[in-house]
Design a protein around this motif. Structure first.
Motif, PDB file in Angstrom:
ATOM      1  N   GLN A 148       0.615  -1.100   0.053  1.00  0.00           N
ATOM      2  CA  GLN A 148      -0.126  -0.064   0.053  1.00  0.00           C
ATOM      3  C   GLN A 148       0.887   1.209   0.058  1.00  0.00           C
ATOM      4  N   TYR A 149       1.957   1.295   0.677  1.00  0.00           N
ATOM      5  CA  TYR A 149       2.690   2.290   1.091  1.00  0.00           C
ATOM      6  C   TYR A 149       3.518   2.605  -0.477  1.00  0.00           C
ATOM      7  N   ARG A 150       4.190   1.424  -1.118  1.00  0.00           N
ATOM      8  CA  ARG A 150       4.989   1.740  -2.134  1.00  0.00           C
ATOM      9  C   ARG A 150       4.151   1.988  -3.475  1.00  0.00           C
ATOM     10  N   ALA A 151       2.816   1.663  -3.413  1.00  0.00           N
ATOM     11  CA  ALA A 151       1.891   1.700  -4.654  1.00  0.00           C
ATOM     12  C   ALA A 151       1.462   3.253  -4.490  1.00  0.00           C
ATOM     13  N   GLY A 152       1.535   3.862  -3.392  1.00  0.00           N
ATOM     14  CA  GLY A 152       1.243   5.400  -3.415  1.00  0.00           C
ATOM     15  C   GLY A 152      -0.400   5.498  -2.737  1.00  0.00           C
ATOM     16  N   ARG A 153      -1.018   4.318  -2.586  1.00  0.00           N
ATOM     17  CA  ARG A 153      -2.273   4.372  -1.885  1.00  0.00           C
ATOM     18  C   ARG A 153      -2.403   5.130  -0.729  1.00  0.00           C
ATOM     19  N   PHE A 154      -1.318   5.324   0.036  1.00  0.00           N
ATOM     20  CA  PHE A 154      -1.675   5.957   1.281  1.00  0.00           C
ATOM     21  C   PHE A 154      -1.132   7.520   1.277  1.00  0.00           C
ATOM     22  N   ASP A 155      -0.622   7.725   0.046  1.00  0.00           N
ATOM     23  CA  ASP A 155      -0.011   9.186  -0.409  1.00  0.00           C
ATOM     24  C   ASP A 155      -0.807  10.226  -0.003  1.00  0.00           C
ATOM     25  N   ASP A 156      -2.057  10.340  -0.245  1.00  0.00           N
ATOM     26  CA  ASP A 156      -3.004  11.321   0.151  1.00  0.00           C
ATOM     27  C   ASP A 156      -3.037  11.426   1.506  1.00  0.00           C
ATOM     28  N   ALA A 157      -3.068  10.126   2.136  1.00  0.00           N
ATOM     29  CA  ALA A 157      -3.379  10.354   3.631  1.00  0.00           C
ATOM     30  C   ALA A 157      -2.046  10.862   4.434  1.00  0.00           C
ATOM     31  N   LEU A 158      -0.720  10.334   3.855  1.00  0.00           N
ATOM     32  CA  LEU A 158       0.486  10.942   4.427  1.00  0.00           C
ATOM     33  C   LEU A 158       0.532  12.548   4.031  1.00  0.00           C
ATOM     34  N   ARG A 159      -0.052  13.037   3.034  1.00  0.00           N
ATOM     35  CA  ARG A 159      -0.008  14.585   3.014  1.00  0.00           C
ATOM     36  C   ARG A 159      -0.994  15.161   4.068  1.00  0.00           C
ATOM     37  N   ALA A 160      -2.072  14.288   4.251  1.00  0.00           N
ATOM     38  CA  ALA A 160      -2.909  15.014   5.476  1.00  0.00           C
ATOM     39  C   ALA A 160      -2.138  15.028   6.724  1.00  0.00           C
ATOM     40  N   ILE A 161      -1.148  13.761   6.868  1.00  0.00           N
ATOM     41  CA  ILE A 161      -0.502  13.629   8.180  1.00  0.00           C
ATOM     42  C   ILE A 161       0.470  14.996   8.261  1.00  0.00           C
ATOM     43  N   LEU A 162       1.161  15.076   7.140  1.00  0.00           N
ATOM     44  CA  LEU A 162       2.166  16.337   7.356  1.00  0.00           C
ATOM     45  C   LEU A 162       1.372  17.531   7.462  1.00  0.00           C
ATOM     46  N   ARG A 163       0.258  17.884   6.736  1.00  0.00           N
ATOM     47  CA  ARG A 163      -0.636  19.059   6.914  1.00  0.00           C
ATOM     48  C   ARG A 163      -1.108  19.377   8.434  1.00  0.00           C
ATOM     49  N   ASN A 164      -1.288  18.306   9.174  1.00  0.00           N
ATOM     50  CA  ASN A 164      -1.750  18.387  10.535  1.00  0.00           C
ATOM     51  C   ASN A 164      -0.808  17.877  11.302  1.00  0.00           C
ATOM     52  N   TYR A 165       0.546  18.139  11.074  1.00  0.00           N
ATOM     53  CA  TYR A 165       1.770  17.493  11.774  1.00  0.00           C
ATOM     54  C   TYR A 165       1.949  18.180  13.136  1.00  0.00           C
ATOM     55  N   ASP A 166       1.547  19.394  13.544  1.00  0.00           N
ATOM     56  CA  ASP A 166       1.736  20.022  14.663  1.00  0.00           C
ATOM     57  C   ASP A 166       0.718  19.351  15.633  1.00  0.00           C
ATOM     58  N   ALA A 167      -0.461  19.220  15.016  1.00  0.00           N
ATOM     59  CA  ALA A 167      -1.725  18.955  15.965  1.00  0.00           C
ATOM     60  C   ALA A 167      -1.464  17.312  16.374  1.00  0.00           C
ATOM     61  N   ILE A 168      -1.221  16.658  15.393  1.00  0.00           N
ATOM     62  CA  ILE A 168      -0.747  15.140  15.785  1.00  0.00           C
ATOM     63  C   ILE A 168       0.245  15.112  16.969  1.00  0.00           C
ATOM     64  N   MET A 169       1.330  16.083  16.677  1.00  0.00           N
ATOM     65  CA  MET A 169       2.198  15.977  17.829  1.00  0.00           C
ATOM     66  C   MET A 169       1.636  16.357  19.167  1.00  0.00           C
ATOM     67  N   GLY A 170       0.726  17.264  18.902  1.00  0.00           N
ATOM     68  CA  GLY A 170      -0.041  17.734  20.320  1.00  0.00           C
ATOM     69  C   GLY A 170      -0.701  16.631  20.894  1.00  0.00           C
ATOM     70  N   VAL A 171      -1.262  15.521  20.027  1.00  0.00           N
ATOM     71  CA  VAL A 171      -1.976  14.652  20.734  1.00  0.00           C
ATOM     72  C   VAL A 171      -1.030  13.624  21.416  1.00  0.00           C
ATOM     73  N   MET A 172       0.257  13.306  20.568  1.00  0.00           N
ATOM     74  CA  MET A 172       1.042  12.250  21.279  1.00  0.00           C
ATOM     75  C   MET A 172       2.010  12.454  22.298  1.00  0.00           C
ATOM     76  N   LEU A 173       2.510  13.906  22.058  1.00  0.00           N
ATOM     77  CA  LEU A 173       3.750  14.391  23.161  1.00  0.00           C
ATOM     78  C   LEU A 173       3.274  14.152  24.564  1.00  0.00           C
ATOM     79  N   PRO A 174       1.950  14.394  24.903  1.00  0.00           N
ATOM     80  CA  PRO A 174       1.679  14.487  26.422  1.00  0.00           C
ATOM     81  C   PRO A 174       1.621  12.844  26.756  1.00  0.00           C
ATOM     82  N   THR A 175       1.724  12.036  25.937  1.00  0.00           N
ATOM     83  CA  THR A 175       1.441  10.522  26.288  1.00  0.00           C
ATOM     84  C   THR A 175       2.970  10.110  26.523  1.00  0.00           C
ATOM     85  N   LEU A 176       4.077  10.779  26.130  1.00  0.00           N
ATOM     86  CA  LEU A 176       5.399  10.196  26.128  1.00  0.00           C
ATOM     87  C   LEU A 176       5.963  10.624  27.349  1.00  0.00           C
ATOM     88  N   ARG A 177       7.251  10.001  27.723  1.00  0.00           N
ATOM     89  CA  ARG A 177       8.314  10.610  28.537  1.00  0.00           C
ATOM     90  C   ARG A 177       9.117  11.733  27.946  1.00  0.00           C
TER      91      ARG A 177
END
Length: 536
Positions: A148-177
């Protein structure tokens, strides 16, 4: 689909229907825009598949079939393999550990197969998974993360991840040491130098073109994460998959509660709705420890199917998914007998009771008609006795007890006889130790023998059972339970045993009296007499 069945299913308290009704509420107006309901199960191919893997697909399939009872909306089931993960440690139960150790960190699809059979370690384990599922006739679509990754089928979703990178970090960082926060990144680039899945901080350069920068072997480089240039951290990857595939339902174990919580938050950041979920308890091994595919503890599918039926395994997996259950050799006989008990009740039940009967879900409503004349436990007790160590001898006793049976007419019974011989030989017979009776117990056994001697060989199980009761009541046992324990320990060499009337009817009156005689001989000798060959 009959109206009565669908009406009963709408009210059924069986857990697959309770789960299926979540999906009806999810789409109250019918099919979603994609035209179907998507069920997903995930598999991490860093170790060999085990019963826990099978269990998740089985239970998800049961919910899928329950939904199909309630609705005409089409469904799909995707079995997704996280085979682009980097190998973090070498499993205990595989060969060529040195070779695997030399490839730590690389995607599982880029590591040679230690078994020497497939293109990669992941391809080997993916094939094992598919064999696993195909053996049971599951209807599913296999999906490889790497493909799926290599065929590019997740590419649009990966772009969405990068567009929302800071918000996703905001979800994850409080859960980490604190130390993990300093190096954490949702994106794991594949090193163009070493091929390793890197765990390094990244900087988003161009979200729309998928460009990030990071340090690789001392050099700062810019790199595209699209079309297989990177994968995502586990929790973010799970959320991305829900988003990209539009997953409607996925269950997972209790150990992933936090992962479900964080993935659900992330998928909402991406503007999507997380799937409906069920958290199930884990299978435990005989020591009460969680079954692990890397440790190889617990039972394998092959081990269960050496000593028990596919249906008994599915029955055991169905029951009480939110309750932890041990999974070891000792649970197989009871699972077999309980499965047949519920199966025997099914035909006479009304729809509400049928839908709550585990065998309805094991067989998707197409429950076979064949009944058993004897229980598996009884076959096992008999197969464990001296001189009854093969299927032909055991069939001789069964045919005398139920003359109209045969391997040809009763294939399920024939299968169980084979399992009884194997299980009795490997696990029961080596543990049996017939103890000499006490003086009082010997008197009771003589009384029982006299009572049995007065009966005809064809008197039947109920007549034999009545005399067993009468003999026990005629002697000073604290309870009949103590009398039955005496019979099991002195005649069969076990703390537990069958209904004695049925056992005598199956084993034969003459052979049963020989067992009593051998036991009474032990009162007068230092060691039990040599066992007498039974007459089938």
């Amino acid at each position: 689909m009959t109206t009565d069945l669908r009406t009963a299913a709408m009210d059924s308290k069986a857990w697959p229907f309770e789960e299926a009704r979540k999906l009806l509420k999810r789409y109250p107006n019918g099919a979603p825009p994609k035209g179907h309901i998507l069920f997903e199960t995930g598999y991490g191919p860093s170790g060999l598949p085990h019963i826990g893997t099978f269990n998740e697909v089985l239970r998800t399939t049961m919910v899928r079939r329950a939904f199909e009872t309630l609705s005409d909306v089409p469904t799909r089931l995707v079995a997704f393999s996280d085979d682009m993960d980097g190998l973090r440690k070498v499993p205990d139960n595989v060969p060529n550990k040195e070779m695997l150790a030399a490839n730590l960190g690389k995607p599982l699809t880029a590591i040679p197969d230690p078994f020497g059979k497939f293109e990669s370690f992941a391809h080997h384990n993916n094939a094992m998974l598919r064999d696993f599922l195909d053996r049971f006739g599951f209807e599913y679509e296999f999906m490889s993360s790497t493909e799926q990754y290599r065929a590019g089928r997740f590419d649009d979703a990966l772009r969405a991840i990068l567009r929302n990178y800071d918000a996703i970090m905001g979800v994850m960082l409080p859960t980490l040491r604190a130390e993990r926060q300093a190096t954490y990144s949702p994106v794991l680039p594949i090193s163009p130098k070493s091929g390793i899945v890197l765990q390094v901080p990244v900087t988003v350069i161009d979200a729309e073109n998928g460009i990030v920068s990071f340090e690789d072997e001392g050099e700062r480089i810019e790199h595209s994460i699209l079309s297989g240039g990177a994968k995502l951290q586990w929790k973010v990857d799970w959320a991305m998959r829900w988003y990209a595939l539009d997953v409607d339902y996925e269950m997972s174990g209790k150990d992933l509660i936090d992962s479900v919580t964080q993935a659900s938050k992330i998928v909402r950041v991406l503007g999507h709705r997380p799937p409906e979920t069920l958290t199930y308890e884990m299978f435990l091994d005989e020591k009460g420890e969680k079954i692990s595919k890397s440790k190889g503890n617990g039972l394998s599918l092959e081990q269960w199917l050496t000593y028990g039926t596919e249906e008994s395994l599915a029955f055991y997996a169905y029951r009480e998914p939110k309750k932890a259950k041990q999974l070891h050799m000792g649970v197989i006989p009871r699972a077999i007998d309980e499965y047949w008990q519920f199966r025997g009740n099914y035909a006479g039940q009304e729809w509400p009771q049928k839908l709550g009967n585990p065998v309805h879900h094991v067989h998707n409503g197409k429950v076979p008609d064949e009944a058993l004349p004897v229980t598996f436990g009884l076959l096992l007790n008999l197969a464990s006795l001296p001189g009854v160590g093969d299927a032909e001898t055991l069939w001789g006793f069964v045919r005398r007890y139920a003359p109209d049976t045969s391997p040809e007419k009763n294939p399920a019974l024939d299968q169980l006889i084979g399992y009884a011989v194997a299980y009795g030989r490997d696990f029961v017979a080596p543990t049996l130790k017939r103890r000499p009776p006490t003086a009082m117990e010997a008197d009771a056994l003589r009384d029982l023998d006299a009572r049995l001697a007065a009966l005809a060989p064809e008197a039947g199980a109920e007549a034999f059972q009545n005399e067993v009761y009468e003999a026990g009541k005629a002697h000073p046992f604290e309870s009949l339970r103590d009398w039955f324990r005496t019979l099991y320990e002195t005649l069969l060499g076990s703390e537990q045993g069958p209904r004695m009337g049925s056992f005598i009817a199956l084993y034969g009156l003459e052979n049963s009296r020989k067992l009593i005689a051998e036991t009474l001989d032990a009162v007068e000798s230092a060691s039990p007499a040599a066992p007498t060959q039974p007459a089938a």
